[in-house]
Write an enzyme that holds these catalytic residues in place. Structure first.
Site, PDB file in Angstrom:
ATOM      1  N   HIS A 137       0.773  -1.100   0.034  1.00  0.00           N
ATOM      2  CA  HIS A 137      -0.067   0.064  -0.141  1.00  0.00           C
ATOM      3  C   HIS A 137       0.876   1.396   0.045  1.00  0.00           C
ATOM      4  O   HIS A 137       0.138   2.407  -0.430  1.00  0.00           O
ATOM      5  CB  HIS A 137      -1.016   0.057   1.209  1.00  0.00           C
ATOM      6  CG  HIS A 137      -1.899  -0.997   1.186  1.00  0.00           C
ATOM      7  ND1 HIS A 137      -2.875  -1.290   0.094  1.00  0.00           N
ATOM      8  CD2 HIS A 137      -2.534  -1.891   2.022  1.00  0.00           C
ATOM      9  CE1 HIS A 137      -3.690  -2.213   0.462  1.00  0.00           C
ATOM     10  NE2 HIS A 137      -3.117  -2.607   1.690  1.00  0.00           N
ATOM     11  N   ASP A 173      -3.598 -10.625  -1.998  1.00  0.00           N
ATOM     12  CA  ASP A 173      -4.050 -10.263  -0.655  1.00  0.00           C
ATOM     13  C   ASP A 173      -5.500  -9.691  -0.698  1.00  0.00           C
ATOM     14  O   ASP A 173      -6.116  -9.305  -1.819  1.00  0.00           O
ATOM     15  CB  ASP A 173      -3.202  -8.957  -0.499  1.00  0.00           C
ATOM     16  CG  ASP A 173      -3.459  -8.317   0.981  1.00  0.00           C
ATOM     17  OD1 ASP A 173      -2.281  -8.523   1.771  1.00  0.00           O
ATOM     18  OD2 ASP A 173      -4.422  -7.763   1.309  1.00  0.00           O
ATOM     19  N   HIS A 175      -6.896  -7.019   0.094  1.00  0.00           N
ATOM     20  CA  HIS A 175      -6.976  -5.728  -0.131  1.00  0.00           C
ATOM     21  C   HIS A 175      -6.304  -5.591  -1.457  1.00  0.00           C
ATOM     22  O   HIS A 175      -5.178  -6.276  -1.612  1.00  0.00           O
ATOM     23  CB  HIS A 175      -6.304  -4.928   1.114  1.00  0.00           C
ATOM     24  CG  HIS A 175      -6.800  -4.956   2.404  1.00  0.00           C
ATOM     25  ND1 HIS A 175      -6.419  -5.794   3.249  1.00  0.00           N
ATOM     26  CD2 HIS A 175      -7.678  -4.423   2.987  1.00  0.00           C
ATOM     27  CE1 HIS A 175      -7.144  -5.862   4.428  1.00  0.00           C
ATOM     28  NE2 HIS A 175      -7.778  -4.872   4.277  1.00  0.00           N
ATOM     29  N   ASP A 262      -5.118 -12.629   4.059  1.00  0.00           N
ATOM     30  CA  ASP A 262      -6.480 -11.871   4.632  1.00  0.00           C
ATOM     31  C   ASP A 262      -7.735 -12.307   4.049  1.00  0.00           C
ATOM     32  O   ASP A 262      -8.727 -11.759   4.438  1.00  0.00           O
ATOM     33  CB  ASP A 262      -6.049 -10.625   5.174  1.00  0.00           C
ATOM     34  CG  ASP A 262      -5.494  -9.808   3.959  1.00  0.00           C
ATOM     35  OD1 ASP A 262      -5.145 -10.423   2.810  1.00  0.00           O
ATOM     36  OD2 ASP A 262      -4.963  -8.666   4.307  1.00  0.00           O
TER      37      ASP A 262
HETATM   38 ZN   LIG Z   1      -4.593  -7.135   3.307  1.00  0.00          ZN
END
Ligand SMILES: [Zn+2]
Length: 393
Positions: A137, A173, A175, A262
């Site tokens: 990120h 992931d 996200h 996750d």
């Molecule tokens: Zn994540």
């Protein structure tokens, strides 16, 4: 068993820690390496320590202004932190608060991913794994989402600069892999493919299927945003279908993958409802793709994963076991009720705040199907079709 894989790790990497109550907890590295040792699958001869990335390397993805700010905040004493500076660079948030020593430890994490990238590109090893990496990120001039420097972007930029190879970045992931996507949004030699929970409900809010890259890079940012409560079958079908097409369209020289785990149902920060089964399958799919398209060249990184007891150690061990072609992943395909090593359970049972799982995979008969399964699967099919239509041919 071939000895063609390198494991990059140093217990010091656990010092990448914002504070005691923060969900990003690298104790999971200790739990994972210990599980691998108890499985007899991690030897010191396969393991190499990172070294700190230097400023020139950080500048491959970050602005000098940002690096200087990280350095300064890293030295801030508790009495006189420069909150204005921290605000300006995204380092004064609940998610990504600055902490003492942050520059040194994050440079060290970046250095680990760089060692992995160079070792693979120089043919010293076919595959390399750096579980402390995957900080996807972080932006060129901003920290975000638990990430200070973006080791994935820096490793990819180094591969481009030194070896001119075409890089496929695969991000599983839960996200969106936003930092890496934006770093290479206009680059036709780096393709980013991220599968994640739709940004309608989850950080960072981006990763829509219509984000496709720009200028020369148009078409080479691929996003597959899935519905909350997506389960294994739909997740794997969506991933496999698009991934195959990305490979044949882009024809990469090397794969860099981010393995946040996750998307598991137990993860407290997201809403995808997958089981350990996807973490058995993802590494095989990527390993076979690297063998078929890239002469085996594969650099794998860690990422998110906030159920550090029940999910991360199993998921990340399965990744390494696939990388070294250990027999266990095949055994699990024929016998999903294979137990975790009793010695590992024994060691951590007392410390774990939750009951530890007894098996490598989550027993299917203990897994409640989601009530809206049909509707979710259908919605994912529609978005998968759209992602495929958008792909360059
Ligand atoms: Zn994540």
């Amino acid at each position: 068993m071939e000895a063609a894989s390198l494991f990059i790790y140093d217990p010091n990497e656990m010092k990448y820690r914002f504070h005691d109550d923060h969900p990003f907890n690298q104790k999971r590295l200790d739990l994972t390496t210990d599980l691998l040792r108890h499985t007899g699958a991690l030897s010191t001869s396969d393991t190499q320590k990172p070294k700190q990335a230097d400023e020139e390397e950080l500048l491959l993805n970050h602005t000098r202004e940002y690096i200087d700010a990280v350095k300064k905040l890293s030295r801030s004493s508790e009495q006189s932190p420069d909150y204005e500076l921290a605000d300006k660079f995204g380092l004064h948030t609940d998610d990504t608060p600055f902490f003492p020593g942050m520059h040194e430890i994050t440079s060290y994490v970046v250095g680990g991913s760089l060692i992995a990238a160079h070792a693979v590109m120089q043919g010293k090893t076919k595959r390399a794994l750096h579980l402390a990496g995957g900080l996807h990120h972080a932006m060129p001039n901003k920290g975000a989402g638990f990430c200070v420097y973006n080791d994935a972007s820096i490793a990819i930029a180094a591969i481009r600069k030194t070896y001119k190879a075409r890089v496929l970045y695969v991000d599983t992931d839960v996200h969106h892999g936003d930092g890496v996507q934006w770093s290479f949004y206009t680059d036709s030699d780096v393709c980013t493919f991220s599968i994640h929970e739709t940004g309608r409900y989850l950080f960072p809010g981006t990763g829509g299927v219509q984000e496709r890259g720009d200028h020369q890079g148009f078409g080479w940012s691929i996003n597959l945003p899935l519905e909350p409560y997506t389960e294994d079958e739909s997740w794997l079908a969506s991933f496999t279908e698009v991934f195959e097409r990305v490979l044949s369209a882009f024809k990469p020289d090397v794969i860099v993958s981010q393995h946040g785990c996750d998307a598991h149902a137990f993860d407290p920060l997201a809403h995808i409802h997958c089981s350990m089964n996807i973490y058995l399958h993802i590494p095989r799919i990527i390993r076979e793709a690297a063998d078929r398209w890239c002469g085996g060249r594969w650099i794998a990184l860690g990422g998110g994963g906030y159920d550090i007891w029940r999910v991360v150690p199993r998921a990340w061990s399965l990744l390494w076991l696939e990388m070294i072609r250990h027999p266990l992943p095949d055994l699990l395909r024929s016998d999903p009720r294979t137990r975790l090593p009793e010695t590992w359970l024994e060691r951590w049972r007392r410390e774990s705040p939750v009951p530890l799982p007894l098996y490598w995979l989550d027993p299917a008969d203990e897994w409640e199907p989601m009530p809206r399964r049909k509707e979710i699967t259908l919605r994912n099919k529609v978005i998968t079709e759209l992602a495929m239509i958008y792909l360059p041919t």
